[in-house]
Design an enzyme around this catalytic site. Structure first.
Site, PDB file in Angstrom:
ATOM      1  N   CYS A   2       0.756  -1.080   0.075  1.00 30.59           N
ATOM      2  CA  CYS A   2       0.105  -0.061   0.073  1.00 30.59           C
ATOM      3  C   CYS A   2       0.700   1.350   0.175  1.00 30.59           C
ATOM      4  O   CYS A   2       2.112   1.125   0.127  1.00 30.59           O
ATOM      5  CB  CYS A   2      -0.913   0.205   1.222  1.00 30.59           C
ATOM      6  SG  CYS A   2      -1.891  -1.216   1.661  1.00 30.59           S
ATOM      7  N   ARG A  28       4.377   0.859  -6.560  1.00 29.33           N
ATOM      8  CA  ARG A  28       4.655  -0.168  -5.352  1.00 29.33           C
ATOM      9  C   ARG A  28       3.408  -1.279  -5.480  1.00 29.33           C
ATOM     10  O   ARG A  28       3.324  -2.058  -4.616  1.00 29.33           O
ATOM     11  CB  ARG A  28       4.154   0.655  -4.161  1.00 29.33           C
ATOM     12  CG  ARG A  28       5.184   1.499  -3.630  1.00 29.33           C
ATOM     13  CD  ARG A  28       4.467   2.494  -2.709  1.00 29.33           C
ATOM     14  NE  ARG A  28       4.355   1.772  -1.412  1.00 29.33           N
ATOM     15  CZ  ARG A  28       5.216   1.781  -0.403  1.00 29.33           C
ATOM     16  NH1 ARG A  28       6.477   2.516  -0.596  1.00 29.33           N
ATOM     17  NH2 ARG A  28       4.987   1.236   0.615  1.00 29.33           N
ATOM     18  N   TRP A  76      -3.107  -2.505  -1.268  1.00 28.16           N
ATOM     19  CA  TRP A  76      -2.782  -3.730  -1.890  1.00 28.16           C
ATOM     20  C   TRP A  76      -3.481  -4.730  -1.076  1.00 28.16           C
ATOM     21  O   TRP A  76      -3.138  -4.742   0.179  1.00 28.16           O
ATOM     22  CB  TRP A  76      -1.038  -3.882  -1.846  1.00 28.16           C
ATOM     23  CG  TRP A  76      -0.510  -5.206  -2.464  1.00 28.16           C
ATOM     24  CD1 TRP A  76      -0.393  -5.190  -3.846  1.00 28.16           C
ATOM     25  CD2 TRP A  76      -0.380  -6.250  -1.855  1.00 28.16           C
ATOM     26  NE1 TRP A  76       0.345  -6.383  -3.942  1.00 28.16           N
ATOM     27  CE2 TRP A  76       0.130  -7.013  -2.751  1.00 28.16           C
ATOM     28  CE3 TRP A  76      -0.380  -6.631  -0.569  1.00 28.16           C
ATOM     29  CZ2 TRP A  76       0.855  -8.308  -2.446  1.00 28.16           C
ATOM     30  CZ3 TRP A  76       0.387  -7.923  -0.122  1.00 28.16           C
ATOM     31  CH2 TRP A  76       0.819  -8.888  -1.228  1.00 28.16           C
ATOM     32  N   ASN A 102      -1.424   1.404   6.161  1.00 24.86           N
ATOM     33  CA  ASN A 102      -0.693   0.222   5.718  1.00 24.86           C
ATOM     34  C   ASN A 102      -0.467  -0.702   6.650  1.00 24.86           C
ATOM     35  O   ASN A 102       0.092  -0.230   7.690  1.00 24.86           O
ATOM     36  CB  ASN A 102       0.729   0.940   4.956  1.00 24.86           C
ATOM     37  CG  ASN A 102       0.457   1.711   3.870  1.00 24.86           C
ATOM     38  OD1 ASN A 102      -0.574   1.607   3.256  1.00 24.86           O
ATOM     39  ND2 ASN A 102       1.635   2.291   3.277  1.00 24.86           N
ATOM     40  N   GLY A 103      -0.521  -1.994   6.292  1.00 20.30           N
ATOM     41  CA  GLY A 103       0.061  -2.913   7.339  1.00 20.30           C
ATOM     42  C   GLY A 103      -1.038  -3.961   7.664  1.00 20.30           C
ATOM     43  O   GLY A 103      -2.084  -3.990   7.008  1.00 20.30           O
ATOM     44  N   GLU A 489      18.702 -15.207 -10.750  1.00 10.77           N
ATOM     45  CA  GLU A 489      18.368 -13.696 -11.267  1.00 10.77           C
ATOM     46  C   GLU A 489      17.753 -13.492 -12.221  1.00 10.77           C
ATOM     47  O   GLU A 489      16.528 -13.106 -12.492  1.00 10.77           O
ATOM     48  CB  GLU A 489      19.508 -12.684 -10.787  1.00 10.77           C
ATOM     49  CG  GLU A 489      19.163 -11.174 -11.025  1.00 10.77           C
ATOM     50  CD  GLU A 489      18.128 -10.628 -10.037  1.00 10.77           C
ATOM     51  OE1 GLU A 489      17.744 -11.361  -8.995  1.00 10.77           O
ATOM     52  OE2 GLU A 489      17.270  -9.682 -10.503  1.00 10.77           O
ATOM     53  N   LYS A 493      13.926 -12.567 -12.816  1.00  7.15           N
ATOM     54  CA  LYS A 493      13.185 -11.450 -13.810  1.00  7.15           C
ATOM     55  C   LYS A 493      12.271 -11.777 -14.991  1.00  7.15           C
ATOM     56  O   LYS A 493      11.473 -11.270 -14.839  1.00  7.15           O
ATOM     57  CB  LYS A 493      14.398 -10.763 -14.557  1.00  7.15           C
ATOM     58  CG  LYS A 493      15.597  -9.826 -13.852  1.00  7.15           C
ATOM     59  CD  LYS A 493      15.181  -8.701 -13.131  1.00  7.15           C
ATOM     60  CE  LYS A 493      14.378  -8.826 -11.767  1.00  7.15           C
ATOM     61  NZ  LYS A 493      14.943  -8.918 -10.643  1.00  7.15           N
ATOM     62  N   GLU A 496       8.913 -12.844 -13.030  1.00  4.41           N
ATOM     63  CA  GLU A 496       8.282 -11.591 -12.420  1.00  4.41           C
ATOM     64  C   GLU A 496       7.547 -10.601 -13.166  1.00  4.41           C
ATOM     65  O   GLU A 496       6.651 -10.040 -13.000  1.00  4.41           O
ATOM     66  CB  GLU A 496       8.891 -11.067 -11.465  1.00  4.41           C
ATOM     67  CG  GLU A 496      10.164 -10.184 -11.324  1.00  4.41           C
ATOM     68  CD  GLU A 496      10.658  -9.865 -10.391  1.00  4.41           C
ATOM     69  OE1 GLU A 496       9.884  -9.147  -9.263  1.00  4.41           O
ATOM     70  OE2 GLU A 496      11.843  -9.538 -10.236  1.00  4.41           O
ATOM     71  N   HIS A 512      20.806 -34.512 -12.810  1.00  2.30           N
ATOM     72  CA  HIS A 512      20.048 -35.007 -11.407  1.00  2.30           C
ATOM     73  C   HIS A 512      18.637 -34.828 -11.486  1.00  2.30           C
ATOM     74  O   HIS A 512      18.049 -34.819 -10.472  1.00  2.30           O
ATOM     75  CB  HIS A 512      20.913 -34.133 -10.255  1.00  2.30           C
ATOM     76  CG  HIS A 512      22.189 -34.699 -10.263  1.00  2.30           C
ATOM     77  ND1 HIS A 512      23.029 -35.766  -9.750  1.00  2.30           N
ATOM     78  CD2 HIS A 512      23.375 -33.994 -10.700  1.00  2.30           C
ATOM     79  CE1 HIS A 512      24.107 -35.520  -9.716  1.00  2.30           C
ATOM     80  NE2 HIS A 512      24.486 -34.550 -10.600  1.00  2.30           N
ATOM     81  N   LYS A 611       6.579  -3.525  -4.435  1.00  2.71           N
ATOM     82  CA  LYS A 611       8.089  -3.074  -4.796  1.00  2.71           C
ATOM     83  C   LYS A 611       8.689  -3.301  -3.166  1.00  2.71           C
ATOM     84  O   LYS A 611       9.869  -3.830  -3.158  1.00  2.71           O
ATOM     85  CB  LYS A 611       8.292  -1.461  -4.840  1.00  2.71           C
ATOM     86  CG  LYS A 611       9.672  -0.948  -5.097  1.00  2.71           C
ATOM     87  CD  LYS A 611      10.353  -1.654  -6.112  1.00  2.71           C
ATOM     88  CE  LYS A 611      12.100  -1.576  -6.036  1.00  2.71           C
ATOM     89  NZ  LYS A 611      12.773  -2.436  -7.040  1.00  2.71           N
TER      90      LYS A 611
HETATM   91  C1  AGP Z   1      13.018  -8.741  -7.350  1.00  4.78           C
HETATM   92  O1  AGP Z   1      12.857  -8.053  -8.704  1.00  4.78           O
HETATM   93  C2  AGP Z   1      11.691  -8.441  -6.559  1.00  4.78           C
HETATM   94  N1  AGP Z   1      11.214  -6.955  -6.555  1.00  4.78           N
HETATM   95  C3  AGP Z   1      11.996  -8.778  -5.092  1.00  4.78           C
HETATM   96  O2  AGP Z   1      12.402 -10.139  -5.120  1.00  4.78           O
HETATM   97  C4  AGP Z   1      12.787  -7.983  -4.134  1.00  4.78           C
HETATM   98  O3  AGP Z   1      14.074  -8.333  -4.543  1.00  4.78           O
HETATM   99  C5  AGP Z   1      12.641  -8.491  -2.663  1.00  4.78           C
HETATM  100  O4  AGP Z   1      11.357  -8.425  -2.335  1.00  4.78           O
HETATM  101  C6  AGP Z   1      13.743  -7.878  -1.750  1.00  4.78           C
HETATM  102  O5  AGP Z   1      13.400  -6.615  -1.644  1.00  4.78           O
HETATM  103  P1  AGP Z   1      14.488  -5.638  -0.975  1.00  4.78           P
HETATM  104  O6  AGP Z   1      15.822  -5.784  -1.832  1.00  4.78           O
HETATM  105  O7  AGP Z   1      14.045  -4.238  -1.001  1.00  4.78           O
HETATM  106  O8  AGP Z   1      14.690  -6.142   0.372  1.00  4.78           O
END
Ligand code: AGP
Length: 616
Positions: A2, A28, A76, A102-103, A489, A493, A496, A512, A611
């Site tokens: 949020c 976000r 959110w 938020n929360g 990584e 990418k 996501e 394996h 985010k």
């Molecule tokens: C990565 O592209 C994602 N947005 C997510 O995995 C992110 O890296 C993860 O939530 C950790 O976030 P931070 O680095 O702000 O702790």
């Protein structure tokens, strides 16, 4: 997660200011948005499911009255599905007050029952509406808004970033924070509150960071902070040097693309001011706080992070082992909490986080500290919880990263970990001055090679591979040694932002199990740069092609062997093996971006993602 934006001013109509701030929080991730104002002693609320554009349309058709105080929110969903009625802001059943939150209020059901028994009625499925009614109850018992907010938060358990305003107290905003970030903006013509600083940069550069358990009362020309006990406290202002432009897209179609192209500049911002070329050493700022003796005493390293940050930590672990000869392990921060309590002596925990607000990561950091361990934070946001609570700190200085898919932050983290490895290696004498100078020189040379990653012919190679990958349902990313975390990584990418199933694997693992997946519809992206893993990677590529699997190979420019072994070849400059992750990650980022573009995905705000994951 949020997003919150709020303002209280003397004479200025703040509706447009608050809406502009809300738009900067779009990255976000959210499913609805709303705004409330206080006008002539009455609270008015407008809220809509979907994007902020839907709220803007509602505001045009059903205007809010002008007002010098407003609160707004992007939601959110946690409690209650995305729907107009569940969007924030939420008021109590008599509309005496309104809040954005938020929360998660964990005991919301118990509170809801108690309030229902006292005659309160509810019209939404949210925990926030319960909180609004709880605050109203305390106000009806004679508390002022600040007192009522504090009393309600005493009764509630969970996390919150909260802004409240009441019809009976025009010109006042009350803010509170527990685990969900909230910053206060101090401007010439008013006071502001938001989930993070970019949302207020168009109004001020001066901020106060609210700590857990603290509240504040904001008025157009004053602010007062209160600590956990309710006692007034003073705090210095923090000047944010990010420009509003930096938090904007700068002409790129997406924040993600802008941030990928910013990576060469990130190398300079993260590293070059810290490199002492003469001494072959690294000079971190005061926040680093680890003396030469401290560094020499480190016998074991623990890295902890989530998501992309965990992938950069895996690279850091190998760099520290290689350059400083210190063994380490990398843990998913959410898993650390279940690990047995071991000796923390002579160990240093490196916690990596772009936002510095990831709930799992923060909880793991606090657990390390509870066990008596020391934490070095690698973080991109000065003033974030990690930046303030870690015992030692290295900032990556990447500038605001807005795209949900982390790119330049990963780059800055790996660069910072490389610097850390040099620094500790020099302190414990595993690296002499000449070796340190060579490693720094390699980093400076990387700057030239990075530009080669963006050449038109490479873009064409990426486009060809993306066109193919956009047609598949699944994909494996394979790498060895330092390229294994890059494979993880690259897979993160792709999954996501394109929603294509992708997994990263150490290439040696293929026989394996994973090789059972390979056929003409299940491709592989293989990282086959030169070095100690090259020959083995060529063998893996042959194994995949022998089973009709298509292969996208990332390999050194001009490598004809790799080209002949691949269906799609993406060329990268040849660099020292230790720095190769900073080169190979770029085509993987661009590849995912191009695939997501072809599939018309919401690249900066992928579905279901946020985010900064500030809830566990
Ligand atoms: C990565 O592209 C994602 N947005 C997510 O995995 C992110 O890296 C993860 O939530 C950790 O976030 P931070 O680095 O702000 O702790």
């Amino acid at each position: 997660m949020c997003g919150i934006v709020a303002a209280v001013c003397g004479s200025r109509d703040v509706r447009a200011d608050v809406l502009a701030g809300l738009k900067t929080l779009e990255y976000r991730g959210y499913d609805s948005a709303g705004m409330a104002v206080l006008h002539d002693g009455a609270i008015e609320i407008r809220r809509k499911m979907g994007k902020i554009a839907n709220l803007e349309k509602e505001l045009q058709e059903n205007q809010l009255p002008s007002s010098t105080q407003a609160i707004a929110h992007t939601r959110w969903a946690t409690h209650g599905p995305p729907a107009d009625r569940n969007a924030h802001p939420h008021c109590d059943d008599r509309k005496d007050l309104v809040i954005v939150h938020n929360g998660i209020i964990e005991n919301y059901l118990e509170l809801r029952q108690e309030l229902t028994d006292c005659g309160h009625a509810f019209s939404t499925d949210t925990d926030t509406e319960i909180l609004a009614n709880l605050i109203a109850m305390y106000m009806r018992q004679g508390q002022d808004l600040h007192g009522a907010v504090r009393a309600a938060l005493e009764a509630a358990s969970g996390s919150y970033g909260l802004v409240a305003m009441a019809a009976a107290e025009p010109g006042v905003l009350v803010v509170a924070r527990m685990d969900s970030p909230l910053v206060i903006g101090v401007g010439e013509f008013g006071r502001f509150a938001a989930s993070d600083m970019p949302a207020l940069l168009h109004l001020t550069r001066e901020f106060l960071i609210l700590e857990n358990g603290e509240t504040a009362v904001l008025k157009s020309d004053s602010h007062q902070l209160f600590d956990k006990s309710g006692a007034p406290i003073e705090r210095d202002l923090y000047h944010c040097n990010w420009s509003p432009e930096e938090a904007e897209r700068g002409g790129y179609p997406h924040f993600m693309l802008k941030e990928i192209y910013e990576q060469p500049a990130v190398l300079a911002r993260t590293a070059f001011d810290r490199c002492n070329d003469q001494k072959g050493d690294i000079e971190f700022e005061l926040e680093f706080g680890l003396s030469q003796d401290d560094l020499r005493s480190i016998k074991r390293l623990r890295f902890m992070a989530m998501g992309t940050s965990q992938n950069s930590a895996l690279i850091g672990q190998q760099m520290l082992a290689e350059l400083a000869r210190i063994p380490g392990e990398t843990l998913n921060a959410s898993e650390f909490l279940y690990s047995p309590e071991l000796e923390e002596d002579n160990a240093l925990t490196v916690v990596v986080s772009q936002s510095g607000e990831t709930a799992d990561t923060l909880r793991a950091m606090r657990e390390v500290q509870r066990r008596g361990g020391k934490v070095l934070g690698i973080c991109n946001v000065q003033g974030s919880t990690l930046a303030r609570e870690a015992d030692h700190l290295v900032l990556t200085h990447c500038g605001p990263e807005i795209g949900v898919a982390s790119t330049k932050a990963f780059f800055g983290q790996v660069t910072a970990l490389y610097l850390l490895a040099i620094h500790i290696g020099r302190a414990n004498s595993t690296l002499d001055a000449a070796a340190g100078r060579k490693l720094i020189e390699d980093l400076r040379h990387l700057r030239v090679n990075l530009d080669a990653s963006f050449r038109p012919e490479v873009s064409e190679q990426i486009a060809a591979a993306a066109k193919y990958l956009a047609t598949v349902k699944s994909c494996l990313f394979l790498g060895r040694s330092l390229q294994h975390p890059v494979a993880l990584e690259g897979a993160l990418k792709l999954k996501e932002i394109s929603y294509i199933h992708a997994e990263g694997y150490p290439a040696g693992e293929m026989k394996h199990g994973p090789i059972a997946l390979i056929d003409e519809n299940f491709p592989v992206v293989a990282l086959a740069t030169t070095g100690r893993t090259y020959q083995k990677m060529l063998s893996n590529i042959q194994e995949v092609r022998a089973r009709s699997g298509k292969v996208v190979v990332i390999a050194a420019s001009g490598d004809s062997v790799a080209r002949d072994a691949s269906d799609f070849m993406i060329e990268v400059p040849e660099v020292p093996e230790l720095l190769a992750p900073l080169i190979t990650i770029i085509p993987l980022q661009l590849l995912s971006y191009q695939v997501a573009l072809l599939l018309e995905r919401d690249i900066d705000q992928p579905r279901n993602l946020a985010k900064s994951v500030t809830v566990e």
